[in-house]
Scaffold this motif. Structure first.
Motif, short mmCIF file in Angstrom:
data_model
loop_
_atom_site.label_atom_id
_atom_site.label_comp_id
_atom_site.label_asym_id
_atom_site.label_seq_id
_atom_site.Cartn_x
_atom_site.Cartn_y
_atom_site.Cartn_z
N LEU A 157 0.82 -1.21 0.00
CA LEU A 157 0.00 0.00 0.00
C LEU A 157 0.85 1.26 0.00
CD1 LEU A 157 -2.83 1.28 0.22
CD2 LEU A 157 -2.64 1.06 2.71
N THR A 158 1.99 1.20 0.69
CA THR A 158 2.87 2.38 0.76
C THR A 158 3.43 2.76 -0.60
OG1 THR A 158 4.70 0.90 1.34
CG2 THR A 158 3.53 1.98 3.16
N GLU A 159 3.39 1.82 -1.55
CA GLU A 159 3.86 2.09 -2.92
C GLU A 159 2.67 2.18 -3.88
OE1 GLU A 159 6.95 2.75 -3.75
OE2 GLU A 159 7.64 2.46 -1.67
N ASN A 160 1.50 2.45 -3.32
CA ASN A 160 0.28 2.66 -4.11
C ASN A 160 -0.12 1.45 -4.95
OD1 ASN A 160 -0.01 5.44 -3.27
ND2 ASN A 160 1.70 5.90 -4.64
N HIS A 161 0.29 0.27 -4.50
CA HIS A 161 -0.08 -0.96 -5.19
C HIS A 161 0.38 -0.99 -6.65
CE1 HIS A 161 -3.52 -2.19 -2.21
NE2 HIS A 161 -2.31 -2.48 -1.75
N ASP A 162 1.45 -0.29 -6.96
CA ASP A 162 2.02 -0.39 -8.30
C ASP A 162 2.48 -1.82 -8.55
OD1 ASP A 162 1.59 2.26 -8.85
OD2 ASP A 162 3.64 2.91 -8.42
N ILE A 163 2.58 -2.20 -9.82
CA ILE A 163 3.02 -3.54 -10.17
C ILE A 163 4.53 -3.66 -9.97
CG2 ILE A 163 3.02 -5.32 -11.95
CD1 ILE A 163 0.24 -4.44 -10.98
N VAL A 164 4.98 -4.76 -9.38
CA VAL A 164 6.42 -4.96 -9.15
C VAL A 164 7.10 -5.18 -10.50
CG1 VAL A 164 5.96 -6.01 -6.90
CG2 VAL A 164 6.32 -7.48 -8.90
N PRO A 165 8.42 -4.98 -10.60
CA PRO A 165 9.13 -5.27 -11.84
C PRO A 165 8.87 -6.72 -12.28
CG PRO A 165 10.54 -4.04 -10.35
CD PRO A 165 9.31 -4.40 -9.57
N ASP A 166 8.57 -6.90 -13.54
CA ASP A 166 8.23 -8.22 -14.10
C ASP A 166 6.97 -8.79 -13.45
OD1 ASP A 166 8.75 -10.20 -16.00
OD2 ASP A 166 9.84 -11.44 -14.58
N GLY A 167 6.14 -7.91 -12.91
CA GLY A 167 5.02 -8.35 -12.09
C GLY A 167 3.92 -9.09 -12.81
N TYR A 168 3.77 -8.88 -14.13
CA TYR A 168 2.72 -9.60 -14.85
C TYR A 168 3.09 -11.07 -15.03
CZ TYR A 168 1.09 -4.87 -15.75
OH TYR A 168 0.66 -3.58 -15.58
N ASP A 169 4.33 -11.32 -15.43
CA ASP A 169 4.77 -12.71 -15.58
C ASP A 169 4.83 -13.41 -14.22
OD1 ASP A 169 5.00 -12.18 -18.27
OD2 ASP A 169 7.19 -12.06 -18.26
N ILE A 170 5.32 -12.71 -13.19
CA ILE A 170 5.40 -13.28 -11.85
C ILE A 170 4.00 -13.62 -11.34
CG2 ILE A 170 5.96 -12.81 -9.43
CD1 ILE A 170 8.31 -11.11 -10.44
N GLY A 171 3.06 -12.70 -11.53
CA GLY A 171 1.70 -12.93 -11.06
C GLY A 171 1.07 -14.13 -11.72
N ARG A 172 1.26 -14.25 -13.03
CA ARG A 172 0.73 -15.41 -13.76
C ARG A 172 1.37 -16.70 -13.25
NH1 ARG A 172 3.35 -15.27 -19.02
NH2 ARG A 172 4.98 -16.18 -17.72
N ASN A 173 2.69 -16.70 -13.15
CA ASN A 173 3.39 -17.92 -12.75
C ASN A 173 3.03 -18.36 -11.34
OD1 ASN A 173 4.64 -17.90 -15.24
ND2 ASN A 173 6.56 -17.02 -14.49
N ASN A 174 2.90 -17.41 -10.42
CA ASN A 174 2.53 -17.75 -9.05
C ASN A 174 1.13 -18.35 -8.99
OD1 ASN A 174 4.99 -16.86 -8.12
ND2 ASN A 174 4.22 -14.95 -7.24
N LEU A 175 0.21 -17.76 -9.75
CA LEU A 175 -1.17 -18.27 -9.77
C LEU A 175 -1.18 -19.70 -10.31
CD1 LEU A 175 -4.29 -16.36 -11.10
CD2 LEU A 175 -3.93 -18.77 -11.60
N VAL A 176 -0.50 -19.91 -11.42
CA VAL A 176 -0.50 -21.23 -12.06
C VAL A 176 0.15 -22.28 -11.17
CG1 VAL A 176 0.40 -22.57 -14.01
CG2 VAL A 176 -0.60 -20.29 -14.39
N THR A 177 1.26 -21.91 -10.51
CA THR A 177 1.94 -22.85 -9.61
C THR A 177 1.00 -23.33 -8.51
OG1 THR A 177 4.11 -21.88 -10.05
CG2 THR A 177 3.86 -23.13 -8.01
N GLY A 178 0.22 -22.42 -7.97
CA GLY A 178 -0.71 -22.79 -6.91
C GLY A 178 -1.92 -23.56 -7.39
N ALA A 179 -2.20 -23.48 -8.71
CA ALA A 179 -3.42 -24.09 -9.25
C ALA A 179 -3.22 -25.51 -9.76
CB ALA A 179 -3.97 -23.22 -10.37
#
Length: 226
Positions: A157-179
């Motif tokens: 929240l302190t960074e206004n919920h901006d996306i982390v570097p490489d955050g789109y690929d990381i977000g996809r990969n983390n979701l898929v790993t858990g699924a």
């Protein structure tokens, strides 16, 4: 009177066939390519920029998974849940899935729950983590029933919920790993398989929100209730 009776029967038969033809689209394909119907694999994030639809839950998944409540239950089975106290801060984003409905706001936003479906998303809102927005391809022009997800990992929240570097690929990969594999929640058991697809989403940062490059891979999840 008999010609009128026959005409009425013919009209009813024709109407039934038209409705059946439309309904038969469901459960027949994984998804329809949004671009084929004038849509986009980038959702509208404002300012002329978009975020990638980088995960698709196949229309060939168990039908119960593709409902509003079913999608939330599945999300809980893979480490996500509804937003903290059901409150959404920030604007809604929209997507055009090429199904004839044009640009439609997200159905719901789901956040990483850090092991607690009840309160964990409040922690995600504070410290950041994975989240995704759900869009449903259900317009009459391309009614696959598939769920298109825009997944990413975000800053605290302190960074206004901006996306982390490489955050789109990381977000996809983390979701898929858990699924992938077998998961469960609320007495419902799931088996999920994944397939990476290229060609739907252009790799790179052109038009992508925050100028963050992504690899152009979309992961297709087929979810079966077992």
């Amino acid at each position: 009177m008999r010609p009128t009776k026959y005409l009425l029967g013919f009209v009813m038969h024709l109407a039934f066939n038209l409705v059946s033809s439309t309904m038969d689209k469901r459960g027949c394909v994984d998804f329809y390519d949004p671009a084929a119907g004038g849509g986009s694999m980038l959702i509208d994030a404002g300012g002329g920029y978009g975020e990638p639809l980088n995960v698709i839950i196949s229309g060939l998944s168990s039908p119960a998974v593709l409902t509003y409540d079913g999608a939330i239950n599945y999300a809980r089975a893979i480490g996500f849940s509804e937003e903290c106290f059901g409150l959404h801060l920030g604007g809604l984003m929209s997507a055009n899935l090429g199904d004839g409905d044009g640009w439609v706001n997200q159905t719901i936003e789901i956040r990483q729950d850090y092991g607690s479906a009840g309160a964990g998303t409040c922690l995600e809102s504070l410290i950041g983590g994975n989240h995704f927005r759900i869009f449903v391809q259900n317009g009459t022009a391309a009614d696959s029933g598939a769920l298109f997800l825009a997944a990413s990992k975000e800053e605290p929240l302190t960074e206004n919920h901006d996306i982390v570097p490489d955050g789109y690929d990381i977000g996809r990969n983390n979701l898929v790993t858990g699924a992938v594999g077998r998961t469960s929640y609320g007495g419902v058991k799931y088996s999920t398989i994944a397939q990476n697809i290229t060609g739907l989403l252009a790799a790179g940062s052109d038009g992508v929100n925050h100028g963050i490059a992504q690899d152009g891979i979309v992961t297709l999840l087929t979810v079966t209730i077992i």
